[in-house]
Write an enzyme that holds these catalytic residues in place. Structure first.
Site, PDB file in Angstrom:
ATOM      1  N   PHE A   1       0.818  -1.221   0.000  1.00  0.00           N
ATOM      2  CA  PHE A   1       0.000   0.000   0.000  1.00  0.00           C
ATOM      3  C   PHE A   1       0.846   1.262   0.000  1.00  0.00           C
ATOM      4  O   PHE A   1       0.373   2.327  -0.379  1.00  0.00           O
ATOM      5  CB  PHE A   1      -0.936   0.006   1.229  1.00  0.00           C
ATOM      6  CG  PHE A   1      -0.277   0.450   2.507  1.00  0.00           C
ATOM      7  CD1 PHE A   1      -0.142   1.815   2.784  1.00  0.00           C
ATOM      8  CD2 PHE A   1       0.247  -0.462   3.412  1.00  0.00           C
ATOM      9  CE1 PHE A   1       0.492   2.238   3.949  1.00  0.00           C
ATOM     10  CE2 PHE A   1       0.877  -0.043   4.572  1.00  0.00           C
ATOM     11  CZ  PHE A   1       0.999   1.312   4.835  1.00  0.00           C
TER      12      PHE A   1
ATOM     13  N   LYS B   1      -1.148  -7.111  -9.204  1.00  0.00           N
ATOM     14  CA  LYS B   1      -2.120  -7.219  -8.108  1.00  0.00           C
ATOM     15  C   LYS B   1      -1.701  -6.174  -7.080  1.00  0.00           C
ATOM     16  O   LYS B   1      -0.833  -6.405  -6.249  1.00  0.00           O
ATOM     17  CB  LYS B   1      -2.070  -8.630  -7.506  1.00  0.00           C
ATOM     18  CG  LYS B   1      -3.349  -9.083  -6.805  1.00  0.00           C
ATOM     19  CD  LYS B   1      -3.828  -8.186  -5.679  1.00  0.00           C
ATOM     20  CE  LYS B   1      -3.079  -8.379  -4.378  1.00  0.00           C
ATOM     21  NZ  LYS B   1      -3.489  -7.377  -3.340  1.00  0.00           N
TER      22      LYS B   1
ATOM     23  N   GLU C   1      -4.959  -3.777  -1.856  1.00  0.00           N
ATOM     24  CA  GLU C   1      -6.412  -3.525  -1.822  1.00  0.00           C
ATOM     25  C   GLU C   1      -6.736  -2.281  -1.010  1.00  0.00           C
ATOM     26  O   GLU C   1      -7.874  -1.808  -1.019  1.00  0.00           O
ATOM     27  CB  GLU C   1      -7.146  -4.748  -1.259  1.00  0.00           C
ATOM     28  CG  GLU C   1      -6.850  -5.103   0.188  1.00  0.00           C
ATOM     29  CD  GLU C   1      -5.564  -5.935   0.382  1.00  0.00           C
ATOM     30  OE1 GLU C   1      -4.595  -5.748  -0.384  1.00  0.00           O
ATOM     31  OE2 GLU C   1      -5.546  -6.745   1.328  1.00  0.00           O
TER      32      GLU C   1
ATOM     33  N   SER D   1       5.428  -6.926   3.311  1.00  0.00           N
ATOM     34  CA  SER D   1       6.003  -7.221   4.621  1.00  0.00           C
ATOM     35  C   SER D   1       6.786  -8.538   4.583  1.00  0.00           C
ATOM     36  O   SER D   1       6.542  -9.392   3.715  1.00  0.00           O
ATOM     37  CB  SER D   1       4.883  -7.306   5.657  1.00  0.00           C
ATOM     38  OG  SER D   1       3.974  -8.311   5.260  1.00  0.00           O
TER      39      SER D   1
ATOM     40  N   CYS E   1       9.418   1.923   3.415  1.00  0.00           N
ATOM     41  CA  CYS E   1      10.313   0.809   3.748  1.00  0.00           C
ATOM     42  C   CYS E   1      11.736   1.317   3.956  1.00  0.00           C
ATOM     43  O   CYS E   1      12.571   0.608   4.485  1.00  0.00           O
ATOM     44  CB  CYS E   1      10.303  -0.218   2.644  1.00  0.00           C
ATOM     45  SG  CYS E   1      10.913   0.443   1.109  1.00  0.00           S
TER      46      CYS E   1
ATOM     47  N   GLU F   1       8.946  -3.850  13.068  1.00  0.00           N
ATOM     48  CA  GLU F   1       8.801  -2.776  12.084  1.00  0.00           C
ATOM     49  C   GLU F   1       7.494  -2.052  12.428  1.00  0.00           C
ATOM     50  O   GLU F   1       6.407  -2.586  12.216  1.00  0.00           O
ATOM     51  CB  GLU F   1       8.720  -3.355  10.665  1.00  0.00           C
ATOM     52  CG  GLU F   1       8.602  -2.265   9.628  1.00  0.00           C
ATOM     53  CD  GLU F   1       8.443  -2.787   8.199  1.00  0.00           C
ATOM     54  OE1 GLU F   1       7.848  -3.848   7.994  1.00  0.00           O
ATOM     55  OE2 GLU F   1       8.915  -2.084   7.287  1.00  0.00           O
TER      56      GLU F   1
END
Ligand code: NAD
Length: 503
Positions: free
Chosen positions: A158, A182, A185, A235, A290, A388
Protein backbone atom coordinates in the site's frame (compact mmCIF):
# COMPACT_ATOMS: atom_id res chain seq x y z
CA UNK A 1 -12.12 9.38 16.22
CA UNK A 2 -14.97 7.88 14.22
CA UNK A 3 -14.98 6.11 10.93
CA UNK A 4 -18.03 6.46 8.73
CA UNK A 5 -18.81 3.71 6.26
CA UNK A 6 -20.73 5.09 3.35
CA UNK A 7 -20.77 2.07 1.04
CA UNK A 8 -23.78 2.92 -1.18
CA UNK A 9 -22.07 6.07 -2.52
CA UNK A 10 -18.60 4.50 -2.68
CA UNK A 11 -16.95 4.31 -6.11
CA UNK A 12 -16.55 0.82 -7.47
CA UNK A 13 -12.95 -0.05 -8.35
CA UNK A 14 -12.89 -2.89 -10.92
CA UNK A 15 -10.18 -4.98 -12.62
CA UNK A 16 -8.39 -4.08 -15.88
CA UNK A 17 -8.19 -7.07 -18.18
CA UNK A 18 -7.43 -7.17 -21.90
CA UNK A 19 -7.39 -3.39 -22.25
CA UNK A 20 -10.66 -2.53 -20.50
CA UNK A 21 -12.33 -2.20 -17.10
CA UNK A 22 -13.93 -5.45 -16.02
CA UNK A 23 -16.34 -5.52 -13.10
CA UNK A 24 -15.61 -8.32 -10.67
CA UNK A 25 -18.08 -11.17 -10.47
CA UNK A 26 -16.85 -12.92 -7.33
CA UNK A 27 -19.29 -11.11 -5.05
CA UNK A 28 -16.35 -10.20 -2.80
CA UNK A 29 -14.99 -6.68 -2.35
CA UNK A 30 -13.13 -4.56 0.19
CA UNK A 31 -13.58 -1.01 1.49
CA UNK A 32 -11.22 1.80 0.45
CA UNK A 33 -10.99 4.83 2.74
CA UNK A 34 -9.94 8.42 2.55
CA UNK A 35 -7.56 8.31 5.53
CA UNK A 36 -7.82 12.07 6.06
CA UNK A 37 -11.58 11.90 6.73
CA UNK A 38 -11.92 8.30 7.85
CA UNK A 39 -14.82 7.86 5.43
CA UNK A 40 -15.13 5.06 2.91
CA UNK A 41 -14.57 6.37 -0.61
CA UNK A 42 -14.55 3.20 -2.65
CA UNK A 43 -15.23 -0.51 -2.83
CA UNK A 44 -12.60 -2.56 -4.62
CA UNK A 45 -13.55 -5.82 -6.34
CA UNK A 46 -11.72 -8.93 -5.12
CA UNK A 47 -10.79 -11.29 -7.96
CA UNK A 48 -11.71 -14.95 -8.02
CA UNK A 49 -9.34 -17.63 -9.32
CA UNK A 50 -11.24 -17.53 -12.66
CA UNK A 51 -10.78 -13.76 -12.94
CA UNK A 52 -7.05 -14.07 -12.31
CA UNK A 53 -6.97 -16.73 -14.99
CA UNK A 54 -8.77 -14.37 -17.41
CA UNK A 55 -6.07 -11.73 -16.81
CA UNK A 56 -3.27 -14.26 -17.31
CA UNK A 57 -4.91 -15.52 -20.52
CA UNK A 58 -5.24 -11.94 -21.81
CA UNK A 59 -1.53 -11.44 -21.12
CA UNK A 60 -0.65 -14.76 -22.71
CA UNK A 61 -2.62 -13.93 -25.85
CA UNK A 62 -0.85 -10.57 -26.16
CA UNK A 63 2.65 -12.00 -25.65
CA UNK A 64 3.59 -13.31 -29.15
CA UNK A 65 2.92 -9.96 -30.84
CA UNK A 66 4.41 -7.91 -28.00
CA UNK A 67 7.68 -9.85 -27.83
CA UNK A 68 7.99 -9.47 -31.61
CA UNK A 69 7.50 -5.69 -31.42
CA UNK A 70 10.77 -4.05 -32.42
CA UNK A 71 12.98 -2.40 -29.84
CA UNK A 72 12.59 0.87 -31.73
CA UNK A 73 8.79 0.71 -31.41
CA UNK A 74 8.99 -0.28 -27.73
CA UNK A 75 11.30 2.66 -27.04
CA UNK A 76 8.99 5.01 -28.93
CA UNK A 77 6.03 3.80 -26.85
CA UNK A 78 7.96 4.27 -23.60
CA UNK A 79 8.78 7.84 -24.58
CA UNK A 80 5.02 8.40 -25.11
CA UNK A 81 4.23 6.83 -21.72
CA UNK A 82 6.88 9.05 -20.14
CA UNK A 83 5.46 12.19 -21.73
CA UNK A 84 1.88 11.41 -20.69
CA UNK A 85 2.86 10.48 -17.14
CA UNK A 86 4.98 13.57 -16.81
CA UNK A 87 2.19 15.83 -18.09
CA UNK A 88 -0.40 14.26 -15.77
CA UNK A 89 1.76 13.49 -12.73
CA UNK A 90 -0.15 15.89 -10.48
CA UNK A 91 -3.43 14.15 -11.29
CA UNK A 92 -1.90 10.79 -10.34
CA UNK A 93 -0.51 12.29 -7.14
CA UNK A 94 -4.02 13.42 -6.17
CA UNK A 95 -5.53 9.99 -6.85
CA UNK A 96 -2.79 8.54 -4.66
CA UNK A 97 -3.15 11.02 -1.80
CA UNK A 98 -6.92 10.46 -1.56
CA UNK A 99 -6.46 6.75 -0.83
CA UNK A 100 -3.04 6.56 0.82
CA UNK A 101 -3.12 9.78 2.82
CA UNK A 102 0.47 10.96 2.16
CA UNK A 103 0.77 14.68 1.45
CA UNK A 104 0.56 15.88 -2.16
CA UNK A 105 4.18 17.00 -2.38
CA UNK A 106 5.30 13.55 -1.20
CA UNK A 107 2.89 11.81 -3.60
CA UNK A 108 4.39 13.87 -6.41
CA UNK A 109 7.85 12.83 -5.24
CA UNK A 110 6.77 9.19 -5.38
CA UNK A 111 5.41 9.60 -8.92
CA UNK A 112 8.61 11.39 -9.97
CA UNK A 113 10.85 8.60 -8.66
CA UNK A 114 8.67 6.02 -10.45
CA UNK A 115 8.85 8.11 -13.59
CA UNK A 116 12.64 7.87 -13.45
CA UNK A 117 12.31 4.10 -13.85
CA UNK A 118 10.05 4.61 -16.88
CA UNK A 119 12.63 7.04 -18.29
CA UNK A 120 15.38 4.46 -17.79
CA UNK A 121 13.25 1.98 -19.76
CA UNK A 122 13.14 4.38 -22.73
CA UNK A 123 16.70 3.13 -23.29
CA UNK A 124 15.57 -0.48 -23.68
CA UNK A 125 17.42 -0.98 -27.00
CA UNK A 126 20.69 -0.25 -25.20
CA UNK A 127 19.72 -2.14 -22.03
CA UNK A 128 18.98 -5.34 -23.96
CA UNK A 129 22.19 -5.35 -26.00
CA UNK A 130 23.98 -8.68 -25.95
CA UNK A 131 27.63 -9.52 -26.49
CA UNK A 132 29.30 -10.75 -29.65
CA UNK A 133 32.58 -12.57 -30.15
CA UNK A 134 33.72 -12.77 -33.71
CA UNK A 135 35.99 -15.68 -34.68
CA UNK A 136 35.59 -17.41 -31.27
CA UNK A 137 36.82 -20.45 -33.15
CA UNK A 138 37.90 -20.51 -36.75
CA UNK A 139 34.86 -19.49 -38.80
CA UNK A 140 32.66 -19.44 -35.70
CA UNK A 141 31.00 -16.47 -34.02
CA UNK A 142 29.37 -16.54 -30.56
CA UNK A 143 26.82 -14.06 -29.31
CA UNK A 144 24.36 -13.67 -26.46
CA UNK A 145 20.77 -12.46 -26.57
CA UNK A 146 18.19 -11.85 -23.84
CA UNK A 147 14.57 -12.86 -24.37
CA UNK A 148 11.44 -12.15 -22.30
CA UNK A 149 9.94 -14.75 -19.98
CA UNK A 150 6.28 -14.49 -21.06
CA UNK A 151 3.60 -13.58 -18.53
CA UNK A 152 5.01 -12.10 -15.34
CA UNK A 153 3.16 -10.78 -12.28
CA UNK A 154 3.70 -8.11 -9.64
CA UNK A 155 2.18 -7.97 -6.15
CA UNK A 156 2.59 -4.59 -4.47
CA UNK A 157 2.19 -2.91 -1.04
CA UNK A 158 0.00 0.00 0.00
CA UNK A 159 2.78 2.42 0.83
CA UNK A 160 3.94 3.30 -2.71
CA UNK A 161 0.86 2.56 -4.84
CA UNK A 162 2.31 4.22 -7.97
CA UNK A 163 6.09 3.92 -7.68
CA UNK A 164 6.50 0.28 -6.65
CA UNK A 165 4.27 -1.00 -9.51
CA UNK A 166 6.39 1.17 -11.88
CA UNK A 167 9.53 -0.55 -10.57
CA UNK A 168 8.02 -3.75 -11.95
CA UNK A 169 5.77 -3.15 -14.96
CA UNK A 170 8.10 -0.71 -16.69
CA UNK A 171 11.16 -2.98 -17.04
CA UNK A 172 9.03 -6.13 -17.42
CA UNK A 173 7.07 -4.72 -20.36
CA UNK A 174 10.08 -2.97 -21.91
CA UNK A 175 11.84 -6.36 -21.96
CA UNK A 176 8.93 -7.80 -23.98
CA UNK A 177 6.88 -9.51 -21.24
CA UNK A 178 3.16 -9.13 -20.58
CA UNK A 179 2.24 -8.11 -17.05
CA UNK A 180 -0.44 -8.83 -14.44
CA UNK A 181 -0.44 -6.48 -11.43
CA UNK A 182 -2.12 -7.22 -8.11
CA UNK A 183 -1.93 -3.91 -6.21
CA UNK A 184 -2.70 -3.39 -2.54
CA UNK A 185 -6.41 -3.53 -1.82
CA UNK A 186 -5.99 -0.52 0.48
CA UNK A 187 -5.22 2.00 -2.30
CA UNK A 188 -5.96 0.36 -5.67
CA UNK A 189 -7.04 3.38 -7.77
CA UNK A 190 -3.57 4.55 -8.91
CA UNK A 191 -3.12 1.19 -10.70
CA UNK A 192 -6.37 1.57 -12.60
CA UNK A 193 -5.42 5.15 -13.46
CA UNK A 194 -2.06 3.96 -14.83
CA UNK A 195 -3.75 1.17 -16.83
CA UNK A 196 -5.89 3.76 -18.60
CA UNK A 197 -2.87 5.97 -19.25
CA UNK A 198 -0.92 3.06 -20.76
CA UNK A 199 -3.86 2.32 -23.07
CA UNK A 200 -4.01 5.98 -24.08
CA UNK A 201 -0.28 5.88 -24.85
CA UNK A 202 -0.93 3.00 -27.25
CA UNK A 203 0.16 -0.07 -25.29
CA UNK A 204 -1.58 -3.04 -26.96
CA UNK A 205 -4.47 -4.72 -25.11
CA UNK A 206 -3.46 -7.47 -22.73
CA UNK A 207 0.16 -6.33 -22.27
CA UNK A 208 -0.76 -4.74 -18.91
CA UNK A 209 -3.55 -6.11 -16.72
CA UNK A 210 -4.66 -5.39 -13.17
CA UNK A 211 -6.44 -7.83 -10.89
CA UNK A 212 -7.72 -6.34 -7.68
CA UNK A 213 -7.99 -8.42 -4.58
CA UNK A 214 -6.56 -10.20 -1.60
CA UNK A 215 -4.83 -13.45 -0.83
CA UNK A 216 -7.10 -15.40 -3.20
CA UNK A 217 -5.73 -13.42 -6.16
CA UNK A 218 -2.15 -13.68 -4.89
CA UNK A 219 -2.36 -17.45 -4.47
CA UNK A 220 -3.96 -17.82 -7.90
CA UNK A 221 -1.01 -15.98 -9.46
CA UNK A 222 1.54 -17.97 -7.46
CA UNK A 223 0.00 -21.26 -8.55
CA UNK A 224 -0.82 -20.35 -12.16
CA UNK A 225 1.17 -22.50 -14.60
CA UNK A 226 1.29 -19.72 -17.20
CA UNK A 227 2.93 -17.16 -14.90
CA UNK A 228 6.70 -17.35 -15.31
CA UNK A 229 7.90 -14.91 -12.66
CA UNK A 230 6.69 -13.07 -9.57
CA UNK A 231 7.91 -9.73 -8.23
CA UNK A 232 6.64 -9.01 -4.74
CA UNK A 233 7.08 -6.05 -2.40
CA UNK A 234 5.48 -6.06 1.05
CA UNK A 235 6.00 -7.22 4.62
CA UNK A 236 8.59 -9.87 5.50
CA UNK A 237 6.24 -12.73 6.54
CA UNK A 238 4.25 -12.43 3.31
CA UNK A 239 7.42 -11.96 1.22
CA UNK A 240 8.89 -15.16 2.66
CA UNK A 241 5.67 -17.13 2.01
CA UNK A 242 5.34 -15.74 -1.53
CA UNK A 243 8.96 -16.63 -2.33
CA UNK A 244 8.55 -20.18 -1.03
CA UNK A 245 5.30 -20.78 -2.94
CA UNK A 246 6.46 -19.19 -6.17
CA UNK A 247 9.76 -21.04 -6.29
CA UNK A 248 8.10 -24.31 -5.27
CA UNK A 249 5.95 -24.03 -8.38
CA UNK A 250 9.01 -23.40 -10.53
CA UNK A 251 8.74 -19.65 -10.93
CA UNK A 252 11.46 -17.07 -10.81
CA UNK A 253 10.82 -14.83 -7.79
CA UNK A 254 12.11 -11.66 -6.18
CA UNK A 255 10.27 -10.87 -2.91
CA UNK A 256 11.19 -7.69 -1.08
CA UNK A 257 10.20 -7.58 2.58
CA UNK A 258 10.07 -5.23 5.53
CA UNK A 259 12.76 -3.18 7.19
CA UNK A 260 14.04 -1.58 10.36
CA UNK A 261 16.40 1.09 9.14
CA UNK A 262 19.08 2.48 11.44
CA UNK A 263 20.64 5.91 11.22
CA UNK A 264 23.97 6.05 13.03
CA UNK A 265 25.12 9.42 14.26
CA UNK A 266 28.81 9.63 15.22
CA UNK A 267 30.01 12.16 17.83
CA UNK A 268 31.62 14.38 15.16
CA UNK A 269 28.41 14.76 13.11
CA UNK A 270 26.71 18.10 12.50
CA UNK A 271 23.90 17.80 15.06
CA UNK A 272 21.49 20.14 13.27
CA UNK A 273 21.93 18.37 9.93
CA UNK A 274 21.51 14.97 11.60
CA UNK A 275 18.37 16.12 13.44
CA UNK A 276 16.87 17.54 10.22
CA UNK A 277 17.58 14.23 8.49
CA UNK A 278 16.12 12.14 11.33
CA UNK A 279 12.89 14.17 11.39
CA UNK A 280 12.56 14.09 7.58
CA UNK A 281 13.30 10.39 7.23
CA UNK A 282 11.46 9.31 10.37
CA UNK A 283 8.19 11.18 9.89
CA UNK A 284 8.01 11.72 6.11
CA UNK A 285 5.01 9.82 4.70
CA UNK A 286 4.04 9.25 8.37
CA UNK A 287 6.86 6.72 8.64
CA UNK A 288 5.13 4.43 6.12
CA UNK A 289 8.21 3.95 3.97
CA UNK A 290 10.31 0.81 3.75
CA UNK A 291 13.35 3.14 3.75
CA UNK A 292 12.12 5.30 6.65
CA UNK A 293 14.57 5.76 9.49
CA UNK A 294 13.03 4.12 12.55
CA UNK A 295 16.03 3.87 14.89
CA UNK A 296 18.56 6.62 15.47
CA UNK A 297 21.72 5.14 16.98
CA UNK A 298 23.45 7.93 18.86
CA UNK A 299 27.12 7.22 19.52
CA UNK A 300 28.78 8.71 22.62
CA UNK A 301 28.08 12.23 23.76
CA UNK A 302 26.12 13.26 20.65
CA UNK A 303 23.01 11.59 22.16
CA UNK A 304 21.59 14.34 24.37
CA UNK A 305 22.12 17.27 21.98
CA UNK A 306 20.65 15.14 19.18
CA UNK A 307 17.53 14.15 21.16
CA UNK A 308 17.06 17.82 22.13
CA UNK A 309 17.41 18.94 18.51
CA UNK A 310 14.89 16.35 17.26
CA UNK A 311 12.43 17.25 20.04
CA UNK A 312 12.64 20.95 19.13
CA UNK A 313 11.80 20.21 15.50
CA UNK A 314 8.78 17.94 16.06
CA UNK A 315 6.17 20.61 16.96
CA UNK A 316 7.00 22.39 13.70
CA UNK A 317 5.95 19.41 11.55
CA UNK A 318 2.54 20.36 10.14
CA UNK A 319 0.23 17.34 10.30
CA UNK A 320 -2.97 17.51 8.25
CA UNK A 321 -5.01 16.40 5.24
CA UNK A 322 -2.60 15.48 2.46
CA UNK A 323 -4.67 17.47 -0.03
CA UNK A 324 -3.88 20.68 1.88
CA UNK A 325 -0.66 21.99 0.28
CA UNK A 326 0.57 23.29 3.63
CA UNK A 327 0.52 19.81 5.26
CA UNK A 328 3.88 18.09 5.71
CA UNK A 329 2.67 14.79 7.18
CA UNK A 330 -0.66 13.09 6.53
CA UNK A 331 -2.64 10.37 8.29
CA UNK A 332 -1.88 6.65 8.43
CA UNK A 333 -3.49 4.36 5.90
CA UNK A 334 -6.18 2.71 8.06
CA UNK A 335 -7.60 3.05 11.54
CA UNK A 336 -6.30 -0.43 12.51
CA UNK A 337 -2.79 0.49 11.43
CA UNK A 338 -2.95 3.85 13.26
CA UNK A 339 -4.04 2.06 16.46
CA UNK A 340 -1.30 -0.56 16.11
CA UNK A 341 1.36 2.15 15.68
CA UNK A 342 -0.01 4.07 18.69
CA UNK A 343 0.25 0.92 20.82
CA UNK A 344 4.06 1.09 20.59
CA UNK A 345 4.00 4.52 22.23
CA UNK A 346 1.56 3.26 24.85
CA UNK A 347 3.75 0.27 25.71
CA UNK A 348 7.12 2.05 25.56
CA UNK A 349 7.34 3.16 29.24
CA UNK A 350 6.46 -0.35 30.45
CA UNK A 351 9.42 -1.67 28.44
CA UNK A 352 11.75 0.93 29.96
CA UNK A 353 11.89 3.50 27.15
CA UNK A 354 11.34 7.22 27.68
CA UNK A 355 8.51 8.90 25.76
CA UNK A 356 10.02 12.27 24.84
CA UNK A 357 7.16 13.30 22.53
CA UNK A 358 3.79 11.51 22.61
CA UNK A 359 2.16 11.67 19.16
CA UNK A 360 -1.19 10.47 20.47
CA UNK A 361 -1.78 13.92 21.91
CA UNK A 362 -3.64 16.57 19.93
CA UNK A 363 -4.75 14.48 16.96
CA UNK A 364 -7.80 15.67 14.97
CA UNK A 365 -11.16 13.99 15.58
CA UNK A 366 -11.58 12.81 12.01
CA UNK A 367 -9.34 10.51 10.03
CA UNK A 368 -6.52 8.13 10.90
CA UNK A 369 -4.05 10.68 12.25
CA UNK A 370 -1.18 10.25 14.67
CA UNK A 371 1.34 12.97 15.41
CA UNK A 372 5.11 12.30 15.45
CA UNK A 373 6.39 10.44 18.53
CA UNK A 374 9.94 10.30 19.87
CA UNK A 375 11.16 7.51 22.16
CA UNK A 376 14.55 7.65 23.91
CA UNK A 377 16.55 4.95 25.73
CA UNK A 378 15.23 2.27 23.38
CA UNK A 379 17.19 -0.97 23.79
CA UNK A 380 17.45 -3.95 21.42
CA UNK A 381 15.17 -6.30 23.37
CA UNK A 382 12.19 -3.91 23.33
CA UNK A 383 9.32 -4.46 20.89
CA UNK A 384 9.64 -0.84 19.81
CA UNK A 385 13.16 -1.73 18.62
CA UNK A 386 12.50 -5.21 17.22
CA UNK A 387 9.26 -4.69 15.30
CA UNK A 388 8.80 -2.78 12.08
CA UNK A 389 6.38 -0.14 13.44
CA UNK A 390 5.78 1.48 10.03
CA UNK A 391 4.49 4.74 11.49
CA UNK A 392 5.69 8.11 12.82
CA UNK A 393 7.50 6.71 15.86
CA UNK A 394 11.22 7.36 15.99
CA UNK A 395 13.34 5.54 18.59
CA UNK A 396 16.74 6.61 19.85
CA UNK A 397 19.21 3.96 21.00
CA UNK A 398 22.29 5.19 22.83
CA UNK A 399 25.59 3.33 22.43
CA UNK A 400 29.16 4.11 23.48
CA UNK A 401 31.14 3.19 20.36
CA UNK A 402 31.05 2.90 16.56
CA UNK A 403 31.61 -0.86 16.92
CA UNK A 404 28.49 -1.25 19.04
CA UNK A 405 26.48 0.73 16.52
CA UNK A 406 27.58 -1.46 13.61
CA UNK A 407 26.94 -4.60 15.64
CA UNK A 408 23.34 -3.47 16.22
CA UNK A 409 22.76 -3.03 12.51
CA UNK A 410 24.44 -6.29 11.59
CA UNK A 411 22.49 -8.28 14.17
CA UNK A 412 19.17 -6.95 12.87
CA UNK A 413 17.28 -9.58 10.87
CA UNK A 414 16.55 -6.86 8.30
CA UNK A 415 19.06 -5.27 5.94
CA UNK A 416 17.25 -2.78 3.73
CA UNK A 417 18.62 0.76 4.18
CA UNK A 418 21.10 2.21 6.67
CA UNK A 419 22.72 5.61 7.08
CA UNK A 420 25.70 7.10 8.86
CA UNK A 421 26.12 10.77 9.77
CA UNK A 422 29.71 11.89 10.28
CA UNK A 423 32.31 14.37 9.05
CA UNK A 424 34.98 11.66 9.03
CA UNK A 425 35.47 10.21 5.54
CA UNK A 426 37.56 7.35 6.89
CA UNK A 427 34.81 6.29 9.33
CA UNK A 428 32.21 6.46 6.56
CA UNK A 429 34.37 4.36 4.27
CA UNK A 430 34.90 1.76 6.99
CA UNK A 431 31.13 1.74 7.60
CA UNK A 432 30.28 0.98 3.96
CA UNK A 433 32.74 -1.93 4.20
CA UNK A 434 31.41 -3.28 7.51
CA UNK A 435 27.68 -2.88 7.32
CA UNK A 436 25.25 -5.61 6.27
CA UNK A 437 22.54 -3.82 4.32
CA UNK A 438 21.67 -3.43 0.65
CA UNK A 439 21.48 0.37 0.50
CA UNK A 440 23.82 2.65 2.42
CA UNK A 441 23.57 6.40 2.92
CA UNK A 442 26.56 8.54 3.90
CA UNK A 443 25.03 11.72 5.31
CA UNK A 444 21.97 10.74 3.22
CA UNK A 445 19.10 9.40 5.33
CA UNK A 446 16.99 7.68 2.63
CA UNK A 447 19.44 6.18 0.12
CA UNK A 448 16.96 4.94 -2.50
CA UNK A 449 19.20 4.27 -5.52
CA UNK A 450 18.68 6.19 -8.76
CA UNK A 451 16.92 4.30 -11.57
CA UNK A 452 20.11 3.15 -13.32
CA UNK A 453 21.24 1.25 -10.20
CA UNK A 454 19.08 -1.43 -8.58
CA UNK A 455 17.04 -1.38 -5.37
CA UNK A 456 17.05 -4.15 -2.80
CA UNK A 457 17.95 -5.14 0.73
CA UNK A 458 19.81 -8.00 2.39
CA UNK A 459 18.74 -10.66 4.88
CA UNK A 460 14.97 -10.73 5.60
CA UNK A 461 14.43 -7.61 3.50
CA UNK A 462 14.79 -9.57 0.23
CA UNK A 463 14.15 -13.18 -0.72
CA UNK A 464 15.63 -14.03 -4.10
CA UNK A 465 18.77 -13.12 -5.97
CA UNK A 466 18.03 -10.09 -8.07
CA UNK A 467 17.08 -6.59 -6.95
CA UNK A 468 14.36 -4.50 -8.58
CA UNK A 469 14.68 -1.94 -11.43
CA UNK A 470 17.98 -0.89 -13.03
CA UNK A 471 20.31 -3.48 -14.54
CA UNK A 472 19.21 -6.31 -12.24
CA UNK A 473 15.59 -5.95 -13.43
CA UNK A 474 16.73 -6.57 -17.00
CA UNK A 475 18.33 -9.80 -15.78
CA UNK A 476 15.24 -10.76 -13.78
CA UNK A 477 12.72 -10.24 -16.60
CA UNK A 478 14.73 -11.98 -19.33
CA UNK A 479 16.41 -15.29 -20.05
CA UNK A 480 19.82 -15.48 -21.62
CA UNK A 481 20.55 -17.41 -24.79
CA UNK A 482 23.97 -17.91 -26.33
CA UNK A 483 24.21 -18.62 -30.05
CA UNK A 484 27.23 -20.32 -31.62
CA UNK A 485 27.13 -19.92 -35.38
CA UNK A 486 29.10 -20.92 -38.44
CA UNK A 487 28.44 -20.09 -42.05
CA UNK A 488 30.74 -22.65 -43.59
CA UNK A 489 32.00 -22.90 -47.08
CA UNK A 490 30.27 -26.11 -48.26
CA UNK A 491 33.62 -27.16 -49.72
CA UNK A 492 35.15 -27.43 -46.20
CA UNK A 493 32.27 -29.47 -44.68
CA UNK A 494 33.24 -32.83 -43.16
CA UNK A 495 32.05 -35.32 -40.52
CA UNK A 496 33.76 -35.01 -37.09
CA UNK A 497 32.40 -37.08 -34.17
CA UNK A 498 34.70 -35.48 -31.57
CA UNK A 499 33.52 -33.04 -28.90
CA UNK A 500 33.57 -29.49 -30.33
CA UNK A 501 36.88 -27.72 -29.56
CA UNK A 502 38.02 -24.26 -30.38
CA UNK A 503 40.55 -24.09 -33.15
P1 NAD B 1 1.62 -6.58 3.02
O1 NAD B 1 2.66 -7.64 3.09
O2 NAD B 1 0.50 -6.62 3.99
O3 NAD B 1 0.91 -6.61 1.57
C1 NAD B 1 1.66 -6.59 0.37
C2 NAD B 1 0.84 -7.27 -0.72
O4 NAD B 1 0.62 -8.64 -0.36
C3 NAD B 1 -0.55 -6.65 -0.92
O5 NAD B 1 -0.83 -6.65 -2.30
C4 NAD B 1 -1.47 -7.59 -0.17
O6 NAD B 1 -2.77 -7.65 -0.73
C5 NAD B 1 -0.78 -8.93 -0.29
N1 NAD B 1 -0.97 -9.79 0.89
C6 NAD B 1 -1.13 -9.41 2.19
N2 NAD B 1 -1.24 -10.49 2.98
C7 NAD B 1 -1.13 -11.57 2.18
C8 NAD B 1 -1.16 -12.98 2.43
N3 NAD B 1 -1.30 -13.47 3.64
N4 NAD B 1 -1.01 -13.81 1.37
C9 NAD B 1 -0.86 -13.32 0.12
N5 NAD B 1 -0.82 -12.00 -0.16
C10 NAD B 1 -0.96 -11.14 0.85
O7 NAD B 1 2.37 -5.18 3.05
P2 NAD B 1 1.73 -3.72 3.15
O8 NAD B 1 1.20 -3.52 4.53
O9 NAD B 1 0.84 -3.46 2.00
O10 NAD B 1 3.04 -2.82 2.93
C11 NAD B 1 3.91 -2.47 3.95
C12 NAD B 1 5.08 -3.43 4.03
O11 NAD B 1 5.77 -3.45 2.80
C13 NAD B 1 6.12 -3.00 5.07
O12 NAD B 1 6.58 -4.15 5.73
C14 NAD B 1 7.22 -2.39 4.23
O13 NAD B 1 8.51 -2.40 4.80
C15 NAD B 1 7.16 -3.25 3.04
N6 NAD B 1 7.79 -2.60 1.89
C16 NAD B 1 9.02 -3.02 1.50
C17 NAD B 1 9.66 -2.40 0.45
C18 NAD B 1 11.02 -2.83 0.02
O14 NAD B 1 11.46 -2.34 -0.99
N7 NAD B 1 11.70 -3.72 0.71
C19 NAD B 1 9.02 -1.34 -0.23
C20 NAD B 1 7.76 -0.94 0.18
C21 NAD B 1 7.15 -1.60 1.24
Amino acid sequence: MTETVDAPTATRIPHWIGGRRVDGGSGRSGPVYNPATGRQSGAVDFASVEEVDAAVQAARAAFPAWRATSLAKRAELFFRIRELLHARREELAEVLTREHGKVLSDALGEVTRGLEVVEHCCGIPTLLKGEHSEQASTGIDVYSIRQPLGVVAGITPFNFPAMVPMWMWAPAIACGNCFVLKPSEKDPSPSLWVAELLAEAGLPEGVFNVVMGDRVAVDALLEHPDVAAISFVGSTPVARAVYEKATASGKRCQALGGAKNHMIVLPDADVDAAADAAVSAGYGSAGERCMAVSVVVAVGDVAQPLVDAIRERIPKVKVGDGMDPSSEMGPLVTREHRDRVASYVENAPGEGATVVVDGREGVPDEGFFLNPSLLDDVTPEMKAYVDEIFGPVLGVTRVATYEEAVQLVNESPYGNGVAIFTRDGGAARQFQFDVQAGMVGINVPIPVPVAYYSFGGWKSSLFGDLHVYGPEAIGFYTRGKVVTSRWPDPATSKIDLGFPQTR
